[in-house]
Write a protein that holds these residues in place. Structure first.
Motif, PDB file in Angstrom:
ATOM      1  N   GLU A 160      24.533  68.200  40.581  1.00  0.00           N
ATOM      2  CA  GLU A 160      23.883  67.646  41.772  1.00  0.00           C
ATOM      3  C   GLU A 160      24.455  66.278  42.158  1.00  0.00           C
ATOM      4  O   GLU A 160      24.288  65.838  43.294  1.00  0.00           O
ATOM      5  CB  GLU A 160      22.375  67.512  41.521  1.00  0.00           C
ATOM      6  CG  GLU A 160      21.705  68.843  41.207  1.00  0.00           C
ATOM      7  CD  GLU A 160      20.318  68.670  40.623  1.00  0.00           C
ATOM      8  OE1 GLU A 160      19.938  67.503  40.329  1.00  0.00           O
ATOM      9  OE2 GLU A 160      19.601  69.675  40.456  1.00  0.00           O
ATOM     10  N   GLY A 161      25.078  65.626  41.200  1.00  0.00           N
ATOM     11  CA  GLY A 161      25.632  64.309  41.474  1.00  0.00           C
ATOM     12  C   GLY A 161      26.613  63.887  40.404  1.00  0.00           C
ATOM     13  O   GLY A 161      26.625  64.443  39.300  1.00  0.00           O
ATOM     14  N   HIS A 190      28.425  59.833  34.026  1.00  0.00           N
ATOM     15  CA  HIS A 190      27.576  61.004  33.815  1.00  0.00           C
ATOM     16  C   HIS A 190      27.525  61.875  35.068  1.00  0.00           C
ATOM     17  O   HIS A 190      27.910  61.448  36.155  1.00  0.00           O
ATOM     18  CB  HIS A 190      26.151  60.582  33.417  1.00  0.00           C
ATOM     19  CG  HIS A 190      25.478  59.707  34.414  1.00  0.00           C
ATOM     20  ND1 HIS A 190      25.381  58.334  34.267  1.00  0.00           N
ATOM     21  CD2 HIS A 190      24.877  59.987  35.607  1.00  0.00           C
ATOM     22  CE1 HIS A 190      24.747  57.823  35.309  1.00  0.00           C
ATOM     23  NE2 HIS A 190      24.431  58.803  36.141  1.00  0.00           N
ATOM     24  N   VAL A 191      27.037  63.097  34.880  1.00  0.00           N
ATOM     25  CA  VAL A 191      26.734  63.971  36.012  1.00  0.00           C
ATOM     26  C   VAL A 191      25.232  64.211  36.007  1.00  0.00           C
ATOM     27  O   VAL A 191      24.556  64.035  34.981  1.00  0.00           O
ATOM     28  CB  VAL A 191      27.492  65.310  35.938  1.00  0.00           C
ATOM     29  CG1 VAL A 191      28.990  65.096  36.020  1.00  0.00           C
ATOM     30  CG2 VAL A 191      27.119  66.086  34.676  1.00  0.00           C
ATOM     31  N   LEU A 192      24.710  64.628  37.139  1.00  0.00           N
ATOM     32  CA  LEU A 192      23.281  64.886  37.276  1.00  0.00           C
ATOM     33  C   LEU A 192      23.058  66.383  37.448  1.00  0.00           C
ATOM     34  O   LEU A 192      23.604  67.006  38.356  1.00  0.00           O
ATOM     35  CB  LEU A 192      22.726  64.129  38.482  1.00  0.00           C
ATOM     36  CG  LEU A 192      21.207  64.186  38.679  1.00  0.00           C
ATOM     37  CD1 LEU A 192      20.502  63.432  37.553  1.00  0.00           C
ATOM     38  CD2 LEU A 192      20.813  63.612  40.038  1.00  0.00           C
ATOM     39  N   ILE A 193      22.227  66.941  36.566  1.00  0.00           N
ATOM     40  CA  ILE A 193      21.848  68.354  36.644  1.00  0.00           C
ATOM     41  C   ILE A 193      20.348  68.454  36.414  1.00  0.00           C
ATOM     42  O   ILE A 193      19.835  67.951  35.406  1.00  0.00           O
ATOM     43  CB  ILE A 193      22.589  69.202  35.601  1.00  0.00           C
ATOM     44  CG1 ILE A 193      24.100  69.186  35.847  1.00  0.00           C
ATOM     45  CG2 ILE A 193      22.074  70.644  35.602  1.00  0.00           C
ATOM     46  CD1 ILE A 193      24.901  69.975  34.824  1.00  0.00           C
ATOM     47  N   LYS A 250      20.545  63.263  33.447  1.00  0.00           N
ATOM     48  CA  LYS A 250      21.875  62.685  33.342  1.00  0.00           C
ATOM     49  C   LYS A 250      22.578  63.222  32.097  1.00  0.00           C
ATOM     50  O   LYS A 250      22.093  63.047  30.972  1.00  0.00           O
ATOM     51  CB  LYS A 250      21.806  61.162  33.288  1.00  0.00           C
ATOM     52  CG  LYS A 250      21.285  60.524  34.570  1.00  0.00           C
ATOM     53  CD  LYS A 250      21.242  59.013  34.446  1.00  0.00           C
ATOM     54  CE  LYS A 250      20.734  58.358  35.740  1.00  0.00           C
ATOM     55  NZ  LYS A 250      20.679  56.890  35.626  1.00  0.00           N
ATOM     56  N   ILE A 251      23.723  63.877  32.302  1.00  0.00           N
ATOM     57  CA  ILE A 251      24.524  64.409  31.207  1.00  0.00           C
ATOM     58  C   ILE A 251      25.745  63.502  31.048  1.00  0.00           C
ATOM     59  O   ILE A 251      26.529  63.350  31.987  1.00  0.00           O
ATOM     60  CB  ILE A 251      24.987  65.852  31.495  1.00  0.00           C
ATOM     61  CG1 ILE A 251      23.807  66.725  31.949  1.00  0.00           C
ATOM     62  CG2 ILE A 251      25.668  66.433  30.263  1.00  0.00           C
ATOM     63  CD1 ILE A 251      22.727  66.878  30.921  1.00  0.00           C
ATOM     64  N   ILE A 300      26.809  60.304  44.835  1.00  0.00           N
ATOM     65  CA  ILE A 300      27.396  59.450  43.799  1.00  0.00           C
ATOM     66  C   ILE A 300      26.281  58.621  43.193  1.00  0.00           C
ATOM     67  O   ILE A 300      25.670  57.802  43.861  1.00  0.00           O
ATOM     68  CB  ILE A 300      28.496  58.531  44.375  1.00  0.00           C
ATOM     69  CG1 ILE A 300      29.612  59.377  44.988  1.00  0.00           C
ATOM     70  CG2 ILE A 300      29.055  57.616  43.314  1.00  0.00           C
ATOM     71  CD1 ILE A 300      30.744  58.581  45.551  1.00  0.00           C
ATOM     72  N   ILE A 301      25.989  58.817  41.920  1.00  0.00           N
ATOM     73  CA  ILE A 301      24.810  58.226  41.331  1.00  0.00           C
ATOM     74  C   ILE A 301      25.193  57.163  40.306  1.00  0.00           C
ATOM     75  O   ILE A 301      26.314  57.110  39.840  1.00  0.00           O
ATOM     76  CB  ILE A 301      23.958  59.314  40.671  1.00  0.00           C
ATOM     77  CG1 ILE A 301      24.818  60.140  39.711  1.00  0.00           C
ATOM     78  CG2 ILE A 301      23.343  60.218  41.730  1.00  0.00           C
ATOM     79  CD1 ILE A 301      24.097  61.230  39.000  1.00  0.00           C
TER      80      ILE A 301
END
Length: 254
Positions: A211-212, A217-220, A224-225, A253-254
Motif C-alpha cells: 500500500e505504500g 519499510h513497506v506498508l501492508i 510496516k514491514i 510514500i510513507i
C-alpha cells in the motif's frame, strides 16, 4: 455429472482401497488404473481424465514429476505413505493429500473438496465441457504448511507477509496466522515466481498487497514491514513511485 478418474499406484493393495472407496461415490467413474507414472502419463495424454489419485513415491518417475511434465494436468489428489514426499508437491496446486493408510472419512473429505472445486462460485463448468477441465484450479496458487502435524492448504493470494522466526516461519494471511517449521529460503522457492519479493532476510511480501513505500519499510494492511539494508536497492527499483511504481492509496510514500 461423472468425474472421470484414474488411480495411479505401484501397490495393488493401496489401489484397491481407493477403488473400493470410489465405487461408493456415484459421481466417480473409474476409467483406469496404472501401476507407474510412465503408464499414467500415456493414459492421461490419450484420454479425457478429470481426476487422478496419484501416489508420489513410485519407481522410475515420482508422481510429483509426472504432474510437472503435464502441460494441462487434471485435478490431482496425491496419496503417499511418506509425509516428506508430500512437501515436494506444495507448488503443484493439488486438490488434496491423503496419507496412507487412507481412512474412508478422509477419502470422503477429499472428494468433498473436488465437488466444491467443480461447483466454484466464480467459474462453474461441467467436467469434460472444456479441453482444460482444470481452468478454475490454475487460477489460484496454493502452498501447504505443516501445522500441528497436519497439512494446511493456503491460497497464496491470501498471504499478507511471511516472517522468519529462527527455525520457524510465520505466515500472516487475511484471516489467520500460521506457524510452521520451515526455512524462509525454502518457502521463497515455493511461492509463485514474480508475485512475491524478499525485502529482508526475515520477510517476504506479496507485491500486490503493498500500500505504500518508504526506503526503510513497506506498508501492508496498515502494518510496516521493514526493508533490510541489503534489499534497499531491490526495493527502490521495484517500489519507487518516480520509477513507475504506483500505490493504491493517495500519498503512498510513507
Amino acid at each position: 455429472m461423472k468425474i472421470r478418474t484414474l488411480i495411479v499406484d505401484d501397490e495393488p493393495h493401496a489401489m484397491e482401497i481407493i477403488r473400493k472407496y470410489a465405487t461408493q461415490i456415484p459421481e466417480i467413474e473409474i476409467v483406469g488404473t496404472c501401476g507407474n507414472a510412465i503408464e499414467a502419463f500415456q493414459t492421461i495424454q490419450h484420454n479425457n481424465i478429470d481426476l487422478v489419485f496419484l501416489d508420489i513415491k513410485m519407481p522410475r518417475l515420482l508422481g510429483t514429476d509426472l504432474v510437472r511434465s503435464l502441460k494441462r494436468p487434471p485435478m490431482i489428489i496425491f496419496t503417499t505413505a511418506y509425509q516428506e514426499y508430500a512437501i515436494e508437491g506444495f507448488d503443484l496446486n493439488a486438490i488434496d493429500y491423503l496419507l496412507k493408510p487412507i481412512p474412508l472419512k478422509r477419502f470422503l473429505q477429499a472428494i468433498d473438496k473436488v465437488m466444491h472445486f467443480l461447483d466454484g462460485d466464480d467459474k462453474k463448468q461441467e467436467v469434460g465441457e472444456s479441453s482444460n477441465p482444470q481452468v478454475t484450479q490454475t487460477a489460484h496458487h496454493f502452498i501447504y504448511l505443516r501445522v500441528d502435524r497436519r497439512l494446511v492448504k493456503v491460497n497464496t493470494d491470501d498471504i499478507l507477509w511471511i516472517e522468519s522466526l529462527k527455525d520457524y516461519i510465520k505466515v500472516t494471511t487475511k484471516g489467520k496466522v500460521f506457524y510452521t517449521k520451515q526455512k524462509i529460503s525454502v518457502m521463497e522457492k515455493l511461492l509463485p515466481m514474480g508475485e512475491f519479493l524478499r525485502i529482508h532476510r526475515s520477510f517476504i511480501i506479496p507485491l500486490n498487497k503493498v500500500e505504500g513505500y518508504n526506503p526503510n519499510h513497506v506498508l501492508i494492511a496498515e502494518t510496516k514491514i521493514p526493508i533490510g539494508r541489503n534489499y534497499k536497492q531491490i526495493c527502490a527499483d521495484k517500489f519507487d513511485p518516480r520509477d513507475g511504481f504506483s500505490c493504491p492509496q493517495e500519498g503512498a510514500i510513507i
